[in-house]
Each structure stands twice: as C-alpha cells, then as structure tokens.
Design an enzyme around this catalytic site. Structure first.
Site, PDB file in Angstrom:
ATOM      1  N   HIS A  37      64.940  44.535  78.516  1.00 38.05           N
ATOM      2  CA  HIS A  37      63.651  43.924  78.182  1.00 38.05           C
ATOM      3  C   HIS A  37      63.804  42.741  77.228  1.00 38.05           C
ATOM      4  O   HIS A  37      62.847  41.977  77.016  1.00 38.05           O
ATOM      5  CB  HIS A  37      62.721  44.967  77.561  1.00 38.05           C
ATOM      6  CG  HIS A  37      61.290  44.810  77.960  1.00 38.05           C
ATOM      7  ND1 HIS A  37      60.755  43.631  78.438  1.00 38.05           N
ATOM      8  CD2 HIS A  37      60.248  45.685  77.937  1.00 38.05           C
ATOM      9  CE1 HIS A  37      59.473  43.780  78.695  1.00 38.05           C
ATOM     10  NE2 HIS A  37      59.137  45.021  78.388  1.00 38.05           N
ATOM     11  N   ARG A  38      64.984  42.558  76.644  1.00 36.95           N
ATOM     12  CA  ARG A  38      65.214  41.359  75.822  1.00 36.95           C
ATOM     13  C   ARG A  38      65.286  40.112  76.685  1.00 36.95           C
ATOM     14  O   ARG A  38      64.958  39.013  76.227  1.00 36.95           O
ATOM     15  CB  ARG A  38      66.524  41.502  75.036  1.00 36.95           C
ATOM     16  CG  ARG A  38      66.587  42.682  74.086  1.00 36.95           C
ATOM     17  CD  ARG A  38      68.000  42.845  73.521  1.00 36.95           C
ATOM     18  NE  ARG A  38      68.980  43.031  74.579  1.00 36.95           N
ATOM     19  CZ  ARG A  38      70.296  43.104  74.364  1.00 36.95           C
ATOM     20  NH1 ARG A  38      70.767  43.006  73.119  1.00 36.95           N
ATOM     21  NH2 ARG A  38      71.131  43.269  75.372  1.00 36.95           N
TER      22      ARG A  38
END
Length: 419
Positions: free
Chosen positions: A392-393
């Site tokens: 999700h980064r």
C-alpha cells in the site's frame, strides 16, 4: 606457488553459504571446468567448478560446514608443474592455528580458514569439529574430547567419529545437543520430537517474510473469476499443440494473464524504494514452486510478450531445475510481481505475503463448481477466487482494484491471451 580456492559468490547478494558436499578429495587432479563441490546458498544448491588445473593438496573446510563467508579459503590446489614438495610446506599451518590466533602474526591463507573455529567458539568449548561430525557423535554417544581430528587444523571430521567406539562419556553429546535444541522460549513439554536443522533457504524465507509483514503494509483484494471459457480454450489449444509435445496448464495461462494485466495497469508494476519508486516497463513473473527445502520463485521473463506455449515450456524446465536445486541466480532473482497457485491442493482462497522489493503477489485458489449468475440467471459455473496482495506504500487500493478487474476480464475472455 599453491593456488587458493575460495568460497565463491554464487549470486550478487550472497555473503555466506554452506559447503554441502565435496566432489573431490585431497590428491585428486582437477582441470578447469571440473565440478569440485556443491555449495548451498539461501536459494539453491549449486555446483562449483574449478577454474585452474592442479592437484587438490589440502581441503580446509569440511563438507557440511555452515556460514562459510564468501572469500574464505576452502581448499588449496597445487599446480601440476610445482611438484609435491611445496604441498608439504603448507603442513606447518595447522600448528600455527593451534596457538591462539588473535595475537599471532597474520598467517598464510591456508590458516585463515576461520569459520570452523568460530562455530566451535559459539558452542562454548574448544573442540574443533565439523557440524556433521557433531551430529554423528551425538547420535552415537561419542565423546568428541577423546578423539584426534584428521581434518584441516586438527579438526574432527565425519570419518573420525565414524571410526570411534560408541558409548564414550555422555557429557560431550549432551553439550553438543544444546547447540541445536529448540530455544528456551519453545518448550517441548516432554513430547517426543526431533530437532530439525533449518536449511539456508528456510532461514531466508523466515527472515524475508517476517520483514515483509513487519515493514510492508499489505492490502488484499479478492475477485471471483469464471474459468469455463479459459478451460475450453485450453482444451482446444492442447489438442493443437499435442504434436509439439506441449501441454498448457491453467497456471501457464494465468501467468500470461497477470503479466498482461500489469502492462495494462502499470501503476501496479512497481517497486517501492523509499523516496522513489521503480516503474517497470516489462512484466517478469516470479512463480512460486514448492521444493523439499522450502519455496523458490523461478521467473518467466517478459511474460506478456511470450506465447502460451513458450511460457509452458520455460515453466516446465524451470520447475524441474528448481526441484533439483539447479536454478542459476538469474533464473530466480528479480521479477516484478509474483503468482502463487495453491488451487491444485484444494485451497479455495488465501492471502499471500509480498516478496520485497516486489509490490504485489497474486494468490490463486482452486477452480470449483459453484452457483453463479450467468446472463441474469442462476447457473453452475467453474469459479476460482484470486486474491491480490499489494504494497500500500506504492499501490493505491483503486489501482490494485483496476488491475484485478483487468486480470478477471482476461481470464474470462481468454482469447486476449493468444492475440
């Protein structure tokens, strides 16, 4: 002068390895290209070839030794034109090694084989013995303190223990066992068990996946995919490919579908790199393959631009090499995304752990008959669940969802895989 044979770096990231097996012995003649040892890295067991000609005059690291640092001298080769006398000149080296080395002058390379001594120091005693010799001694009840080692620097090796009588004093095996028993935090509760030594591969899997779950924020997205059209196309393609000896698997077709989806949604074909991000223009798919020592991921390079028959042929060859421990570093290092298929084991759905620096992995469940709405009517269809794990980064949920949607469409309308 003698030629040093050093622990090789068999991959760009290799720092140490296990000298799994010697394929030569002292006194053997070798030529350039001869196989002389098997080295276990964190990914595979690889063969090590000689690059020089001569006679193996001294083996300094016994087979079975763990944690041998890259660059450590593991053996000496005497050039065939040098005669036997120089080889004997190396004999004083073990004597020098017996004097506690920290204050001694820098010894010649043969004495610098330090890994065994470090292992012994970790065990809390001063007995020099290979890990294999220690295990055999523990099994036979042999007191290592009563043995004279015939290995490098007086080290006790397998042959010394096998030639000893069992039933010697018990304390030594007990002390040796303490090195390999489970840590105090994992009590055995008196349950019969055996302590299994972890392979380098299993240690690396444990370390990397722990780091992944601790450092990579995972987001999971699941879609149900109807397989009927893909299975029909697979049957037709296999009928036409039979004369060429090619048989497509469902997984081969899913590899192609994932690669095409990554190219169509390039925001998911990335790696997070701190303040920057790598955006890949090619989809190299790492495919999870189970092997006796753990899991390895051979890579189908540029899978989006390869035919299904080519993917199938390459995957069969890579899987066979993986199971034999013969993959070369370039065949399993890299990849822009991964696919893990547990459907053949009946697993309906699961969430796979991302393998950094990749930013996504696709987990494939079993295709099974399910009630399914087809053309606004309830019907029976062959359906599988596919779950994408995304970093999700680097990948927003909306971008991951778009990629999963494209993947589903490619599988449900599979002619796009052969276009």
């Amino acid at each position: 002068m003698p030629i040093e044979l050093k622990m090789p770096a068999l991959s760009p990231t290799m720092e140490e390895g296990t000298l799994a097996r010697w394929l030569v012995k002292e006194g053997d003649s070798v030529s350039s290209g001869d196989l002389i040892a098997e080295i276990e890295t964190d990914k595979a067991t690889m063969e090590f070839e000689a690059v020089d000609e001569g006679v193996i005059s001294q083996i300094l690291v016994a087979e079975g030794t763990d944690g041998v640092k890259v660059g450590t001298v593991i053996a000496m080769i005497q050039g065939e034109d040098e005669g036997a006398a120089p080889a004997k000149a190396a004999a004083p080296a073990p004597v020098a090694a017996k004097t506690e080395a920290p204050t001694a002058p820098t010894p010649p390379p043969p004495v610098a084989a330090p890994a065994p001594a470090a292992l012994v120091a970790a065990s809390g005693d001063r007995i020099k013995a290979s890990p294999l010799a220690r295990r055999i001694a523990a099994d036979k009840g042999v007191d290592l303190a009563g043995l004279t080692g015939t290995g490098p620097n007086g080290r006790i090796v397998k042959a010394d223990v096998e030639g000893a009588k069992s039933g010697a004093a018990a304390p030594a095996p007990t002390a040796t066992a303490s090195v390999t028993t489970a840590p105090a935090a994992v009590p055995d509760f008196g349950i019969p068990h055996e302590v299994v030594k972890l392979s380098n591969m299993r240690k690396t899997i444990a370390r990397r996946l722990t780091e992944s779950k601790q450092q990579v924020p995972h987001i999971y997205l699941t879609v149900d995919v109807r397989l009927d059209a893909l299975l029909k196309l697979r049957g037709e393609l296999n009928a036409s490919l039979e004369s060429r000896g090619v048989k497509l698997s469902v997984n081969d077709m899913l590899i192609k579908a994932l690669a095409l989806a990554l190219i169509q949604v390039p925001k998911c074909n990335v790696s997070f790199a701190g303040d920057t991000m790598l955006q890949y223009s090619r989809a190299d798919i790492s495919v999870a393959v189970s092997v006796p020592t753990g899991l390895i991921t051979p890579i189908i390079v540029d899978a989006a631009n390869k035919s299904l028959s080519t993917i199938s042929t390459e995957m069969s060859a890579l899987a066979a090499k993986a199971k034999d421990g013969k993959l070369q570093p370039h065949e399993f290092q890299g990849g822009t995304a991964s696919i893990s298929n547990m459907g053949m084991m009946g697993i309906k759905q699961f969430e796979a752990v991302i393998n950094p620096p990749q930013a996504m992995i696709m987990a494939i469940g079993a295709g099974e008959k399910r009630p399914y709405v087809v053309d606004d009517a309830l019907a029976i269809a062959t359906v599988m669940s596919a779950t994408g794990s995304f970093d999700h980064r680097a990948i927003d949920g909306a971008d991951g969802a778009e990629m999963m949607k494209v993947f589903k469409e490619l599988v449900e309308k599979p002619l796009g895989l052969v276009a």
